[in-house]
Structures are given as structure tokens and as C-alpha cells.
Design a protein around this motif. Structure first.
Motif, PDB file in Angstrom:
ATOM      1  N   VAL A 344       0.830  -1.204   0.000  1.00 20.21           N
ATOM      2  CA  VAL A 344       0.000   0.000   0.000  1.00 20.21           C
ATOM      3  C   VAL A 344       0.864   1.253   0.000  1.00 20.21           C
ATOM      4  O   VAL A 344       0.542   2.243  -0.664  1.00 20.21           O
ATOM      5  N   SER A 348       0.734   4.089  -2.861  1.00 23.72           N
ATOM      6  CA  SER A 348       0.513   5.522  -2.645  1.00 23.72           C
ATOM      7  C   SER A 348       1.562   6.375  -3.345  1.00 23.72           C
ATOM      8  O   SER A 348       1.314   7.543  -3.633  1.00 23.72           O
ATOM      9  N   PRO A 356      -5.804   6.473  -0.118  1.00 24.95           N
ATOM     10  CA  PRO A 356      -5.477   5.630   1.039  1.00 24.95           C
ATOM     11  C   PRO A 356      -5.743   6.301   2.381  1.00 24.95           C
ATOM     12  O   PRO A 356      -6.230   5.657   3.312  1.00 24.95           O
ATOM     13  N   GLY A 360      -9.345   5.153   3.380  1.00 22.12           N
ATOM     14  CA  GLY A 360      -8.974   4.133   4.356  1.00 22.12           C
ATOM     15  C   GLY A 360      -9.412   4.496   5.766  1.00 22.12           C
ATOM     16  O   GLY A 360      -9.858   3.638   6.532  1.00 22.12           O
ATOM     17  N   CYS A 390      -8.103  -2.254   6.691  1.00 23.47           N
ATOM     18  CA  CYS A 390      -8.380  -0.819   6.520  1.00 23.47           C
ATOM     19  C   CYS A 390      -7.269   0.033   7.115  1.00 23.47           C
ATOM     20  O   CYS A 390      -6.862   1.045   6.527  1.00 23.47           O
ATOM     21  N   PHE A 393      -4.150   0.733   4.954  1.00 23.83           N
ATOM     22  CA  PHE A 393      -4.212   1.747   3.907  1.00 23.83           C
ATOM     23  C   PHE A 393      -3.853   3.128   4.445  1.00 23.83           C
ATOM     24  O   PHE A 393      -3.400   3.986   3.699  1.00 23.83           O
TER      25      PHE A 393
END
Length: 480
Positions: A344, A348, A356, A360, A390, A393
Motif C-alpha cells: 500500500v 501511494s 489511502p 482508508g 483498513c 491503507f
């Protein structure tokens, strides 16, 4: 009478010059690392001098080509060596961060038993103050370590000192019942330990920032280390507490010793060369954009502190599980949180921080509330996995935002500020988990923790958009 062989010699020399030109063009920039040159030998034998000249030019051109080949190979080898060294340093620094987290999370699954063995009272409040003491020191000393590192222009010695000081404090706390000191002295030792440990943690993350290769990737490595440290710490800590309530303290001290020794083997890559202390502080204060990742860092760490205290207590109370099972349950959150950090973070770097961080955070908040509403252990365990996904992220993209908005020579101070807000968040999480639970129950505490995560995402979404350009990539220099 002029010799009839001179024109032939002239032609030979001309052909030789064209041969050299061909060599130069073939070895021009833009070719592969190993230059491939087509040798065009002049077919002239009428004049020995001309032939010797062409041969000399050909030999000279061959030598030049060999030099180009060798230089290109050396450059490629150097680049490969640099990449390998960076990768090794990233792994070592990740292990240092991992070690600090392991030492802390060892305590969480069996916290009630450990605090009782150290002379704390029953209930959730004594464990709350036990954790607050350490994280209060995190808040007080995080920026101090960063400013000191930036002003001196070194990282590694401070990481080593921080880890070794933290190890000494853990040993001292574990020995407290043996020497007969009270719980107040234990809390004081926790403050001292926190002052040292935050130096190792914050500056190890800063050293990851100093590496090339992309802020999201490096912060993903940090996030992976944090998540894996928390996951393994939760599992092993629960098992250690089942054997002896003081065993997690001894285990944490041993891990911090190893982290300090490992940190000493990492190259000191401070990118800034140091700044005067006053200048660093002025520049940190002059960058209000830092308040955005700081705010997200605060709330994200609040939820971590909440789960470390109230989350574990909730699982043990609501579903009647022991410390070992509580540790395994906590790992259901931390394992996906760790596994997804690096990919992740790299993602990004390509798509930007906005989705994110904002998206997120909203999903993360709702998932937290759902855990508090779970009617059975199986559903709560499944929801903890969703919480970990979650959370993965949010964390690396938020840390990468710090590196996106400051230059290299201010990163340690900026990261120190981030850790101040993060430690304040952990403190708030402990307080929310402890005080709100004690007064209103677990469900109210879950609603507060999850609601704060959603609120900060909605409130700060426009500010994130201004910093990152919406969904556009936020870091113009991924190697930065």
C-alpha cells in the motif's frame, strides 16, 4: 613527379577516420550498459605507412571502446551494489522498528496480570496508568531526539542509545518486585524507559526516510515492521504471560538489546548534514501543512492505543478468553495490517496519498465500531481482520505525507513531531479505552474511537486534497 600512391594513402586515412567515427557513434550514450561496437577494418595495403596509420587508429579506437565497456560495467556494478546496500539497510532498520514494537506489545495481552504482579491495583485503571507513563515520555522526548539528531547530523548513535536505555528500563521494571519497590517507582521507571525508547523508534523511522527508493515504499517498510512487531508481540506476549506475568518484561528487554546491536551495523545516512536547533524548530513551526498528517497520525495511534488496552480487555471480558487467546486474537488485526503496509505504501507513491488516507480512514472507523457490536467471538475475530486491512491503507501513506512536505534536512524533526502527535494519540487511546470504558462501558468506548477516525477523515479531506492534489501523486520526488 608526384607519387601515384599518395591518393591511395589519403583514401586509407580517410577510411580510417570513418572507422573511428563509426566507433564513436556506436559507443554514444543511450546504448546498453555493455557497448556493442562494429569494427570496420580498412582494406588498404598499398601504403605501409597508411596501413600502419589505419591500424594504429583502429587499435586506439579498440582501446577507447574497451574503456567505455569497462566504465559502463563499473557504473552498473556500482548501481547494483548501492541498490543492494539500500535494501540491506532498509531490512535492518525495519527490524529495529520491529524490535521496539515487539517489546511494547509483549505486555498487552497479559497486562492485567503483569500490573498486578508489579503492585498495581485491580481493574482497568492501574493498567491505564502503566501504559500512560511510558507514552507520556514519548510525547515529551520525541521532538528532542529529532532536533538533537538533526543538529548533530547523526542518527545511528542515538538509535543505539535509545534501544539500550529502553532495555535497561525493562529489566529494572521486571526486578521491581524482587527489590521491593512500590508501583509508583515502577511508573517512574516506565517514564525513563519511554524517554529512551522513543529515540530508537522515531530515529529508526527517520533513517528509513533518509533512504532513496520512494517515501511510500520506505514508510511501507516501517509500517510492515510495526504491524509484524505488533502481531508477533501479541502472540508471543500472550504465551509469555501465561508462563509468568513478568516474562513479557524480560522478553522485551532482550529484544531491545538486539535492536540496539543491529542498529549499530547500519550506515549513517543523514541526508541533511545538520541544522542549528533554533532553525529546525522555526522551520517545523513554519510548515502548517504538517498539521494534516499529524492530525491523522494522532487519531490512528489513538485507535492503536484503544485496542492495546480496551480492545484486549473487551475480548477477554466479553468472550471469556485467557491472555494467550487474547494475544492470538489481537494478532488477527495486526497480521493483515502488517502484510499490506509495504504494497500500500508503494501504491501511494503511484496513485497519491488522498485515497489511502481519506478512504482508508473512513472504512477503518466504521470497522472499529463494528467490532464493538459483534455478538459472537467468531464475528469479532473476522471484523478484526477487516480493521487490520483498513488500517494498512492509512498508516504508510500518512507517514509518507510527512516526508512529502519537508526537505531532507528537516525529516528527523518533522518525524519527531509526528511521533509527538502519535504518542498523544496513544495516550488518548489509553484514556478513552480506560476512562470511558470504566464509566460507560465497552460499546461507548468503541463508538468514540471509531467515530473520531471517521470525523478526522471527513473534516480534513479537503486539506489532504490541497496537499496532494486530490488523487494525483503527492510526492514529486520518490527518491527524496
Amino acid at each position: 613527379m608526384p607519387s601515384s600512391r599518395r591518393p591511395t594513402a589519403h583514401v586509407a586515412r580517410g577510411r580510417a577516420r570513418r572507422d573511428v567515427t563509426a566507433l564513436e557513434l556506436a559507443s554514444s550514450p543511450g546504448t546498453d550498459n555493455v557497448v556493442r561496437v562494429r569494427h570496420l577494418r580498412p582494406r588498404v595495403s598499398e601504403d605501409a605507412g597508411a596501413s600502419d596509420g589505419a591500424h594504429a587508429l583502429s587499435v586506439s579506437a579498440d582501446a577507447e571502446t574497451d574503456n567505455v565497456d569497462a566504465s559502463a560495467n563499473v557504473d552498473a556494478s556500482a548501481d547494483g551494489a548501492d541498490a543492494g546496500e539500500l535494501r540491506d539497510d532498509r531490512i535492518r532498520l525495519g527490524l529495529v522498528v520491529w524490535g521496539v514494537l515487539v517489546s511494547q506489545v509483549f505486555l498487552y495481552p497479559g497486562l492485567e496480570e503483569t500490573v498486578a504482579a508489579l503492585g498495581g491495583g485491580p481493574g482497568i485503571l492501574a493498567p491505564t496508568w502503566f501504559l500512560v507513563a511510558e507514552f507520556g515520555a514519548f510525547v515529551a522526548f520525541a521532538v528532542a531526539w529529532g532536533v538533537l539528531s538533526d543538529s548533530v547530523g547523526r542518527r545511528v548513535p542515538f538509535v543505539v542509545v535509545g534501544a539500550l536505555g529502553g532495555a535497561a528500563s525493562y529489566f529494572a521494571v521486571a526486578l521491581a518486585p524482587t527489590v521491593g519497590v512500590g508501583f509508583g517507582v515502577v511508573l517512574a521507571l516506565r517514564v525513563v524507559g519511554g524517554a529512551f525508547t522513543i529515540g530508537a523508534f522515531s530515529l529508526a523511522i527517520t533513517m528509513l526516510m533518509d533512504l532513496a527508493g520512494g517515501h511510500g515504499r520506505n514508510m511501507g517498510a516501517a509500517g510492515t515492521a510495526i504491524g509484524l512487531g505488533a502481531a508477533l508481540g501479541a502472540v508471543v506476549g500472550g504465551q509469555l504471560a501465561a508462563v509468568d506475568p513478568l516474562a513479557p518484561l524480560y522478553g522485551g528487554a532482550a529484544v531491545l538489546l538486539a535492536a540496539g546491536a543491529l542498529a549499530a551495523t547500519v550506515a549513517d545516512r543523514d541526508a541533511g548534514g545538520g541544522l542549528p536547533v533554533a532553525t529546525v524548530l522555526d522551520r517545523v513551526r513554519s510548515r502548517p501543512a504538517l498539521l494534516v498528517p499529524y492530525a491523522f497520525g494522532y487519531v490512528d495511534r489513538l485507535t492503536a492505543g484503544f485496542f492495546a488496552l480496551a480492545g484486549v480487555a473487551y475480548v477477554r471480558s466479553a468472550f471469556d478468553v485467557d491472555a494467550a487467546t487474547a494475544g492470538l486474537t489481537l494478532a488477527l488485526f495486526f497480521l493483515p495490517f502488517a502484510a499490506l503496509q509495504y504494497p500500500v505504501g508503494s501504491l501511494s507513491d503511484r496513485i497519491g496519498r488522498y485515497v489511502p488516507v481519506v478512504g482508508g480512514s473512513i472504512l477503518y472507523g466504521f470497522a472499529i465500531v463494528a467490532v464493538g457490536l459483534a455478538p459472537t467471538y467468531a464475528i469479532a475475530a473476522a471484523l478484526l481482520v477487516a480493521v487490520g486491512v483498513c488500517g494498512a491503507f492509512v498508516s504508510p501513506a500518512t507517514m509518507a505525507l510527512v516526508t512529502d512536505v519537508v526537505p531532507a534536512n528537516e525529516r528527523a524533526s518533522a518525524m519527531g513531531g509526528f511521533n509527538v502527535f502519535g504518542s498523544l494519540g496513544m495516550l488518548s487511546g489509553f484514556l478513552v479505552g480506560g476512562l470511558v470504558t470504566a464509566e460507560y462501558g465497552f460499546l461507548a468506548a468503541f463508538l468514540v474511537a471509531g467515530g473520531l477516525e471517521v470525523t478526522i477523515a471527513v473534516t480534513a479531506s479537503s486539506a489532504i486534497g490541497r496537499i496532494t492534489g486530490g488523487s494525483r501523486r503527492s510526492s514529486p520526488n520518490p527518491d527524496g
